[in-house]
Design a protein around this motif. Structure first.
Motif, PDB file in Angstrom:
ATOM      1  N   ILE A  96       4.706  98.868  16.936  1.00 51.62           N
ATOM      2  CA  ILE A  96       4.861  98.797  16.087  1.00 51.62           C
ATOM      3  C   ILE A  96       4.585  97.204  15.560  1.00 51.62           C
ATOM      4  CG2 ILE A  96       6.695  98.618  13.551  1.00 51.62           C
ATOM      5  CD1 ILE A  96       5.303 101.297  14.560  1.00 51.62           C
ATOM      6  N   GLY A  97       5.372  96.441  16.776  1.00 52.62           N
ATOM      7  CA  GLY A  97       5.539  95.234  16.301  1.00 52.62           C
ATOM      8  C   GLY A  97       4.074  94.592  16.100  1.00 52.62           C
ATOM      9  N   GLY A  98       3.040  95.155  16.958  1.00 50.18           N
ATOM     10  CA  GLY A  98       1.529  94.727  16.725  1.00 50.18           C
ATOM     11  C   GLY A  98       1.021  94.942  15.217  1.00 50.18           C
ATOM     12  N   SER A  99       1.694  95.822  14.941  1.00 50.86           N
ATOM     13  CA  SER A  99       1.106  96.067  12.849  1.00 50.86           C
ATOM     14  C   SER A  99       1.710  95.707  12.568  1.00 50.86           C
ATOM     15  CB  SER A  99       1.514  97.962  13.188  1.00 50.86           C
ATOM     16  OG  SER A  99       1.006  98.559  13.373  1.00 50.86           O
ATOM     17  N   ILE A 100       2.525  95.145  12.654  1.00 47.67           N
ATOM     18  CA  ILE A 100       3.982  94.193  11.734  1.00 47.67           C
ATOM     19  C   ILE A 100       2.868  92.330  11.913  1.00 47.67           C
ATOM     20  CG2 ILE A 100       6.234  92.707  11.547  1.00 47.67           C
ATOM     21  CD1 ILE A 100       7.295  95.280  12.485  1.00 47.67           C
ATOM     22  N   GLN A 108       8.094  89.985   6.521  1.00 47.49           N
ATOM     23  CA  GLN A 108       8.122  91.086   7.584  1.00 47.49           C
ATOM     24  C   GLN A 108       8.429  90.407   9.180  1.00 47.49           C
ATOM     25  OE1 GLN A 108       5.353  93.238   5.705  1.00 47.49           O
ATOM     26  NE2 GLN A 108       6.468  94.973   5.062  1.00 47.49           N
ATOM     27  N   LYS A 109       7.082  89.334   9.089  1.00 50.82           N
ATOM     28  CA  LYS A 109       7.386  88.934  10.656  1.00 50.82           C
ATOM     29  C   LYS A 109       8.425  88.053  11.164  1.00 50.82           C
ATOM     30  CE  LYS A 109       2.415  88.207   9.669  1.00 50.82           C
ATOM     31  NZ  LYS A 109       0.729  87.595   9.879  1.00 50.82           N
ATOM     32  N   LYS A 110       9.012  87.045  10.561  1.00 50.64           N
ATOM     33  CA  LYS A 110      10.184  86.660  10.125  1.00 50.64           C
ATOM     34  C   LYS A 110      11.302  87.555  10.239  1.00 50.64           C
ATOM     35  CE  LYS A 110       8.366  81.941   8.934  1.00 50.64           C
ATOM     36  NZ  LYS A 110       8.038  81.201   7.645  1.00 50.64           N
ATOM     37  N   GLU A 111      11.701  87.857   9.929  1.00 54.88           N
ATOM     38  CA  GLU A 111      12.536  88.930   9.681  1.00 54.88           C
ATOM     39  C   GLU A 111      12.542  90.275  10.579  1.00 54.88           C
ATOM     40  OE1 GLU A 111      13.529  91.516   6.153  1.00 54.88           O
ATOM     41  OE2 GLU A 111      13.849  89.127   4.937  1.00 54.88           O
ATOM     42  N   LEU A 112      11.266  90.961  10.778  1.00 53.86           N
ATOM     43  CA  LEU A 112      11.381  92.136  11.713  1.00 53.86           C
ATOM     44  C   LEU A 112      11.056  91.852  13.367  1.00 53.86           C
ATOM     45  CD1 LEU A 112       9.597  94.489   9.330  1.00 53.86           C
ATOM     46  CD2 LEU A 112      12.331  94.120   9.759  1.00 53.86           C
ATOM     47  N   LEU A 113       9.903  90.631  13.818  1.00 54.71           N
ATOM     48  CA  LEU A 113       9.617  90.627  14.496  1.00 54.71           C
ATOM     49  C   LEU A 113      10.789  90.290  15.375  1.00 54.71           C
ATOM     50  CD1 LEU A 113       6.348  89.271  14.548  1.00 54.71           C
ATOM     51  CD2 LEU A 113       7.192  91.522  14.883  1.00 54.71           C
ATOM     52  N   PRO A 114      11.914  89.430  14.990  1.00 60.56           N
ATOM     53  CA  PRO A 114      13.150  88.596  16.668  1.00 60.56           C
ATOM     54  C   PRO A 114      14.495  89.690  16.439  1.00 60.56           C
ATOM     55  CG  PRO A 114      12.759  87.171  14.469  1.00 60.56           C
ATOM     56  CD  PRO A 114      11.218  87.919  13.592  1.00 60.56           C
ATOM     57  N   GLN A 115      13.949  90.289  15.771  1.00 62.78           N
ATOM     58  CA  GLN A 115      14.886  91.829  15.849  1.00 62.78           C
ATOM     59  C   GLN A 115      14.466  92.655  16.976  1.00 62.78           C
ATOM     60  OE1 GLN A 115      17.062  93.378  12.309  1.00 62.78           O
ATOM     61  NE2 GLN A 115      16.048  92.849  11.057  1.00 62.78           N
ATOM     62  N   ILE A 116      13.038  93.139  16.722  1.00 64.84           N
ATOM     63  CA  ILE A 116      12.721  93.863  17.923  1.00 64.84           C
ATOM     64  C   ILE A 116      13.033  93.089  18.895  1.00 64.84           C
ATOM     65  CG2 ILE A 116      10.785  94.929  18.865  1.00 64.84           C
ATOM     66  CD1 ILE A 116       9.525  95.083  15.734  1.00 64.84           C
ATOM     67  N   GLY A 227       0.980  96.375   5.356  1.00 60.82           N
ATOM     68  CA  GLY A 227       0.165  96.065   4.823  1.00 60.82           C
ATOM     69  C   GLY A 227      -0.242  96.438   3.672  1.00 60.82           C
ATOM     70  N   LYS A 228      -1.440  97.469   3.289  1.00 58.23           N
ATOM     71  CA  LYS A 228      -2.164  97.604   1.678  1.00 58.23           C
ATOM     72  C   LYS A 228      -1.841  99.005   1.499  1.00 58.23           C
ATOM     73  CE  LYS A 228      -6.476  96.114   0.601  1.00 58.23           C
ATOM     74  NZ  LYS A 228      -8.294  95.370   1.178  1.00 58.23           N
ATOM     75  N   GLU A 229      -1.261  98.543   0.542  1.00 59.06           N
ATOM     76  CA  GLU A 229      -1.400 100.141   0.191  1.00 59.06           C
ATOM     77  C   GLU A 229      -2.200 100.575  -0.015  1.00 59.06           C
ATOM     78  OE1 GLU A 229       1.954 101.373  -3.659  1.00 59.06           O
ATOM     79  OE2 GLU A 229      -0.818 101.611  -4.366  1.00 59.06           O
ATOM     80  N   ASN A 230      -2.564 102.198   0.827  1.00 62.98           N
ATOM     81  CA  ASN A 230      -3.494 102.963   0.600  1.00 62.98           C
ATOM     82  C   ASN A 230      -4.271 103.049   1.508  1.00 62.98           C
ATOM     83  OD1 ASN A 230      -2.697 104.871  -1.395  1.00 62.98           O
ATOM     84  ND2 ASN A 230      -3.200 103.185  -2.844  1.00 62.98           N
ATOM     85  N   ASP A 231      -4.429 101.768   2.732  1.00 60.01           N
ATOM     86  CA  ASP A 231      -5.131 101.272   3.595  1.00 60.01           C
ATOM     87  C   ASP A 231      -4.410 101.683   4.483  1.00 60.01           C
ATOM     88  OD1 ASP A 231      -7.510 100.025   4.187  1.00 60.01           O
ATOM     89  OD2 ASP A 231      -6.921  98.203   4.534  1.00 60.01           O
ATOM     90  N   GLN A 239      -3.287 101.161  15.350  1.00 58.40           N
ATOM     91  CA  GLN A 239      -2.091 101.587  16.505  1.00 58.40           C
ATOM     92  C   GLN A 239      -2.039 102.353  16.860  1.00 58.40           C
ATOM     93  OE1 GLN A 239       2.178 102.784  15.089  1.00 58.40           O
ATOM     94  NE2 GLN A 239       1.289 102.274  13.277  1.00 58.40           N
ATOM     95  N   LEU A 240      -2.461 104.031  17.000  1.00 62.91           N
ATOM     96  CA  LEU A 240      -2.822 104.299  17.895  1.00 62.91           C
ATOM     97  C   LEU A 240      -3.521 104.048  18.965  1.00 62.91           C
ATOM     98  CD1 LEU A 240      -3.082 107.809  15.548  1.00 62.91           C
ATOM     99  CD2 LEU A 240      -1.699 107.286  17.036  1.00 62.91           C
TER     100      LEU A 240
END
Lengths: 389, 375
Positions: A96-100, A108-116, A227-231, A239-240
């Motif tokens: 998930i981190g890689g996707s972010i 999102q990077k600044k908020e989520l990655l440090p939490q992980i 990321g992009k909507e519908n992409d 990710q997989l």
């Protein structure tokens, strides 16, 4: 060309080793085969985070260590070999981190990655649905945009870590009027949003391995979109590839290999050590060869990541190989254990702490999740070898 | 860690591939297979001019001083082209043993001749019992007034019929301790009492070589007297890695041919490669070939670097032997009846890959090596 790890990497392996040995010595947890996915231990995750070992490869500006995929593989190898209880942070750290990082906004990077990285954000995976397994793109869960929100309705199943996680990765349909691959989007959402309920699914070993997750008019803030909507289809395929490196299956079962070798070295039948029985010896050698091949496949995935490529086909090969190997390993181990192979981990007189028993049962599921062996072979044949669909 | 070849190595690979594909179309391979000599002196000379005979020999012996890994890569390409001829024998069974174990005088005498393409060498090792073990060596060499007199029969000697020099392992002392009492001799030209018979075999040119009171000067002892088996072990370890490289080249070519056939061949109005069962066969072949690639490069690289590598060699050899039959079986199945036709190219690879499984040390030997290495 150089098949060796560096001196610094050897040192790092030693450091991880010593950390895990100390944890074991202090009796902080009990090693088990699928601890990386089954055992949720927030305190352990916190201690790993304190070492700086979550988000090891992520850039320093977001709190990561900026280290190589090989470094991370070494860390992971040791965690798996020791059966460490890493389930809380595993998915977020692995994929998930890689996707972010790749598709997330700066915020999102600044908020989520440090939490992980701090070991506080546990992300479960919501991909499969009752009617969307290998044909994942046909999924029906909808996320319909309404103002500042997406309203999510539907059901996910085989949600990894559903009960313990505080966030969910969600793949949902955001456009119903386009071909199925083109209307999907990715979200990372707080698990406690109103309208989300979960129900555990127990696997063949009796463990709570997955969940069903239900979404009823869940209002997801629009900035949860990754990321992009519908992409989302293209993004999730990448990710997989990270999920499929195959290392979990190969290495989580290393204790079974070690255990059965030790058993064969210590156990006599008709006055002769099992290890000296040519047919048993041959079986163990065969497993050794196949294990070492698996390790090469796995290291290549890490090297491809370090080269900056997505390891799509390499990871497919590694995962298909490793799950086939683990099933054979467990089957051979049970065969060598004979009647004792039937005894469960908690049973009196169980051998190898029941590891082979557990591995045999749990291994059946791993050639299915994260891409069935058949889907992975399709990927190798069509996307790498260029055979027509 | 880094699994890539250097830029120079990639250039060597490309040069080799271009040269070999232009010089060895299957019409030429067929012609050479049917000929008694099994090789083309003209192309041999051209290869020698490219520097391939002295590729990994030091410059002072007329070589270009490249590494074993470079040599391995070239042999891989030769496997891919299904190249006939005594290159493998000359380099792996001749040049390397003399380089590794020869006296300065022997090196000066033989290596420049090899590098310039004038000498074809091979190794006479196995005997009619067909067992590769020190206690199976019955060919004897007896000391006689500064010379050695050799008597015995060697079998499965590759390219002996065209070799002008061969290395022969003989018993020089009756010692029970395994591995002792054996000595390697360098035997030049056709000495009196030597006779060679070409056998008709699956792919390689294999010979019977008999020795009846063959007289060899004592200067022709290679390495230490009575310690020949240690050298044989080292020669065979290198040969096994080189053989795995050859297998890799062949296996990759078989995979490529098979995938192309599956794309081209139509049945039920579609390419058979669009059927999932065929796709999965191809994916299985691909995985097997990649396994050969990774394990073989690992062994070749370690050997080239002079690192301990017996376990890695054992793994590469065991894996290759394990998957050769799988690769060939699937390839023939996908090719349909065409794969069995003599006019189609697949059988060159089928026969040679199978022969490469049967030669040198088999899986049993390395199984034992690995059994010792298991934790």
């Amino acid at each position: 060309m150089d098949f060796r790890i560096t001196k610094a990497q050897e040192e790092f392996r030693k450091e991880v080793n010593e950390f895990l040995k100390k944890e074991l010595k202090e009796g902080l947890w009990k090693p088990t085969i699928d601890a990386w996915i089954m055992t949720y231990d927030p305190a352990f995750t916190k201690r790993v985070a304190a070492k700086g070992w979550i988000g090891l490869t992520w850039p320093k500006e977001y709190g990561g260590q900026g280290r190589s995929a090989i470094d991370r593989l070494i860390l992971t190898e040791e965690m798996l070999r020791y059966g460490a209880p890493a389930a809380c942070h595993w998915f977020a750290d692995r994929q998930i981190g890689g996707s972010i990082l790749k598709y997330g906004t700066e915020q999102q990077k600044k908020e989520l990655l440090p939490q992980i990285i701090k070991g506080e954000m546990y992300v479960g995976l919501g991909m499969s649905e009752p009617e969307a397994g290998s044909d994942l793109a046909s999924l029906k869960t909808q996320a319909i945009k309404q103002g500042d929100y997406y309203v999510v309705n539907g059901q996910k199943t085989w949600t990894s870590g559903g009960t313990y996680m505080n966030y969910l990765y969600l793949l949902a349909r955001t456009d119903t009027n386009v071909p199925k691959h083109r209307g999907l989007s990715e979200f990372i959402i707080p698990k406690n949003l109103p309208g989300i309920t979960t129900r555990p699914i127990h696997d063949i070993t009796g463990n709570e391995a997955w969940n069903e997750t239900f979404f009823e008019n869940v209002k997801v803030p629009k900035d949860c979109l990754i990321g992009k909507e519908n992409d989302g289809w293209r993004q999730v395929m990448e990710q997989l590839a990270f999920e499929r490196s195959g290392m979990e299956r190969l290495l989580a079962n290393y204790p079974v290999f070690e255990g059965i070798v030790q058993f064969a070295r210590e156990t006599k039948s008709a006055g002769k050590l099992l290890f000296d029985d040519p047919s048993i010896r041959q079986k163990l050698v065969q497993l050794k060869v196949e294990f070492e091949l698996g390790r090469l496949f796995m290291y290549r995935v890490a090297m491809v990541i370090d080269e900056g490529r997505s390891p799509e086909w390499e990871a497919s090969m590694s995962k298909a190989y490793s799950t086939t190997f683990e099933q054979r390993l467990a089957a051979v181990a049970l065969e060598i254990l004979g009647l004792y192979g039937q005894l469960a981990p908690e049973s009196k007189r169980a051998k190898l702490d029941g590891l082979a028993y557990h591995s045999y049962l749990s291994s059946k599921g791993y050639s299915l999740q994260a891409g069935t062996t058949e889907i992975l072979k399709n990927i190798l044949a069509t996307r790498k070898l260029g055979l027509p669909t | 860690m880094n699994l890539s070849f250097s830029e120079e190595q990639e250039i060597l690979r490309k040069t080799a591939r271009d040269f070999l594909s232009s010089k060895f179309p299957k019409t030429v391979v067929k012609e050479l297979e049917l000929s008694d000599s099994g090789y083309s002196p003209e192309i041999w000379n051209e290869m020698s001019q490219l520097g391939w005979m002295g590729l990994s020999l030091p410059e002072k012996y007329g070589g270009t001083g490249m590494s074993f890994l470079d040599q391995a890569l070239l042999i891989e390409e030769m496997g891919r082209a299904c190249m006939p001829g005594p290159y493998f024998s000359t380099m792996i069974f001749g040049a390397y043993p003399i380089l590794d174990f020869g006296t300065e005088q022997q090196k000066n005498k033989y290596l420049p001749e090899i590098a310039s393409g004038k000498t074809i060498l091979t190794l006479a090792l196995i005997e009619p019992e067909g067992r590769l073990a020190s206690d199976a060596i019955e060919t004897r060499a007896a000391a006689n007034a500064g010379n050695w007199i050799i008597n015995g029969t060697k079998l499965f000697v590759p390219d002996a019929h065209i070799a002008n020099c061969l290395l022969c392992i003989t018993r020089t002392k009756d010692i029970i301790a395994s591995g002792s009492g054996l000595t390697i001799f360098i035997i030049e030209e056709d000495r009196k009492g030597m006779s060679k018979t070409l056998l008709k075999s699956l792919a390689e040119k294999l010979c019977e070589v008999t020795f009846a009171n063959v007289n060899v000067p004592e200067d022709n002892v290679l390495g230490q007297l009575n310690e020949g088996w240690n050298m044989v072990n080292q020669i065979l370890n290198r040969a096994v890695v080189a053989k795995c490289c050859e297998i890799l080249g062949m296996a990759q070519q078989v995979l490529d041919m098979t995938v192309q056939y599956a794309k081209d061949r139509k049945q039920f109005d579609r390419a058979i490669g669009s059927f999932q069962i065929i796709q999965h066969y191809c994916a299985d072949m691909f995985t097997a070939v990649e396994g050969i690639r990774l394990s073989t490069y690992q062994a070749a690289w370690r050997l080239s670097e002079g690192l301990p590598c017996i376990e890695e060699i054992a793994i590469a050899r065991a894996w290759a032997i394990q998957v050769i039959e799988q690769i060939l079986g699937l390839s023939h199945q996908i090719h349909g009846a065409m794969g069995s036709a003599i006019e189609y190219d697949l059988h060159y690879y089928t026969r040679r890959m199978k022969a490469s499984e049967l030669t040198l040390r088999n899986a049993d030997f390395y199984s034992e090596t690995l059994a010792q290495a298991i934790p």
